[in-house]
Design an enzyme around this catalytic site. Structure first.
Site, PDB file in Angstrom:
ATOM      1  N   CYS A  35      41.246  53.970  28.450  1.00  0.00           N
ATOM      2  CA  CYS A  35      40.070  54.367  29.241  1.00  0.00           C
ATOM      3  C   CYS A  35      40.029  55.889  29.444  1.00  0.00           C
ATOM      4  O   CYS A  35      39.816  56.616  28.488  1.00  0.00           O
ATOM      5  CB  CYS A  35      40.005  53.602  30.556  1.00  0.00           C
ATOM      6  SG  CYS A  35      38.359  53.667  31.287  1.00  0.00           S
TER       7      CYS A  35
ATOM      8  N   HIS B 142      40.192  48.012  28.871  1.00  0.00           N
ATOM      9  CA  HIS B 142      41.397  47.876  29.695  1.00  0.00           C
ATOM     10  C   HIS B 142      42.235  46.681  29.229  1.00  0.00           C
ATOM     11  O   HIS B 142      42.218  45.618  29.879  1.00  0.00           O
ATOM     12  CB  HIS B 142      41.023  47.717  31.173  1.00  0.00           C
ATOM     13  CG  HIS B 142      40.608  48.997  31.818  1.00  0.00           C
ATOM     14  ND1 HIS B 142      41.510  49.884  32.376  1.00  0.00           N
ATOM     15  CD2 HIS B 142      39.385  49.571  31.957  1.00  0.00           C
ATOM     16  CE1 HIS B 142      40.860  50.930  32.857  1.00  0.00           C
ATOM     17  NE2 HIS B 142      39.574  50.769  32.615  1.00  0.00           N
TER      18      HIS B 142
ATOM     19  N   GLU C  54      45.281  46.192  29.567  1.00  0.00           N
ATOM     20  CA  GLU C  54      46.345  45.840  30.525  1.00  0.00           C
ATOM     21  C   GLU C  54      45.901  44.740  31.485  1.00  0.00           C
ATOM     22  O   GLU C  54      46.737  43.979  31.979  1.00  0.00           O
ATOM     23  CB  GLU C  54      46.801  47.091  31.296  1.00  0.00           C
ATOM     24  CG  GLU C  54      45.899  47.536  32.440  1.00  0.00           C
ATOM     25  CD  GLU C  54      44.649  48.284  31.982  1.00  0.00           C
ATOM     26  OE1 GLU C  54      44.431  48.404  30.754  1.00  0.00           O
ATOM     27  OE2 GLU C  54      43.882  48.743  32.861  1.00  0.00           O
TER      28      GLU C  54
END
Ligand code: MN
Length: 251
Positions: free
Chosen positions: A120, A221, A223
């Site tokens: 990001c 994202h 994660e």
């Protein structure tokens, strides 16, 4: 050497830049980061460690020298002066301390070939550190753009991935559906980086160094998805695998 100790010592240590979280009251800020970054690194077999911002070069360097890899996380906008532009009216919050710390670390990582995963704000930061530029606000600067600022949507838009890239190999797919929580994106790609992924509207969603050590950036994202998504965990596994070959003695 005892086997457990050997395994312990072989876990690659991966630095994650901590951001400053302001709290009410007089107790100052918290050096912190969203837990999904360290959780995903750990799930992929790495040992995450947070790097505080307000240290200065000697301490950053001492920490950096002990790392096997570095992760640049999401966050506020990069100051446009750093890529030669004046602020657009829709520019979001910037943080000069964060910019200085991350640019310093990113330039070291680029120069050394330190394995790097950039997410990001991270992909934008790495692109600026390597000489590229950014769109300061997608919805007002790119005609016909999809909505990319979708908070809390696990599936916001499609991403198409270039075959044969590190990203393609890590995800094992030519396209995937991702989350999307950004209002900026890469405009001009840095000279040494290659575009690896785009959204259907053309917005750049991935870049990497095509020939050198592991340097992969994604605009979404992973994660947040990796703990429950083997495909996205694959990106962290590829990163941690690259970090296992880092020679820290050379720094
Ligand atoms: Mn997006």
């Amino acid at each position: 050497m005892h086997n457990d100790q050997l395994t312990f010592n072989q876990l690659p240590v991966i630095g994650i830049v901590a951001h400053r979280i302001q709290r009410d009251g007089n107790a100052g800020h918290i050096d912190g980061q969203y837990g999904d970054y360290s959780r995903s690194v750990a799930l992929a077999g790495g040992a995450p460690i947070l790097i505080p911002l307000a240290l200065g070069e000697p301490a950053w360097r001492a920490i950096y020298a002990r790392l096997d890899g570095i992760l640049f996380p999401g966050g506020v906008d990069v100051a446009p002066a750093l890529y030669g532009e004046t602020p657009h009216p829709r520019l979001g919050r910037v943080d000069d301390v964060l910019d200085e710390a991350e640019l310093t670390l990113a330039r070291w990582a680029l120069a050394d070939g330190m394995p790097t995963l950039a997410i990001c704000r991270g992909i934008q930061l790495i692109n600026v550190a390597a000489g590229g530029t950014l769109y300061q606000d997608i919805s007002s600067q790119i005609d016909g753009a999809l909505l990319h600022a979708c908070s809390d949507q696990p599936a916001a838009h499609l991403v198409r991935i270039e075959a044969g890239t590190r990203l393609y190999n890590a995800l094992g797919a030519a396209e995937c559906v991702t989350n999307s929580r950004h209002h900026q994106s890469i405009k001009q790609v840095a000279p040494d980086l290659a575009i690896t992924a785009r959204a259907p509207d053309g917005v750049i969603e991935g870049v990497e160094h095509p020939t050198g050590p592991f340097l992969v950036g994604v605009q979404w994202h992973p994660e947040n998805l990796a703990p429950n998504d083997e495909q996205m965990l694959g990106l962290f596994r590829a990163f941690v695998e690259a970090c296992q070959h880092t020679d820290t003695a050379s720094r």
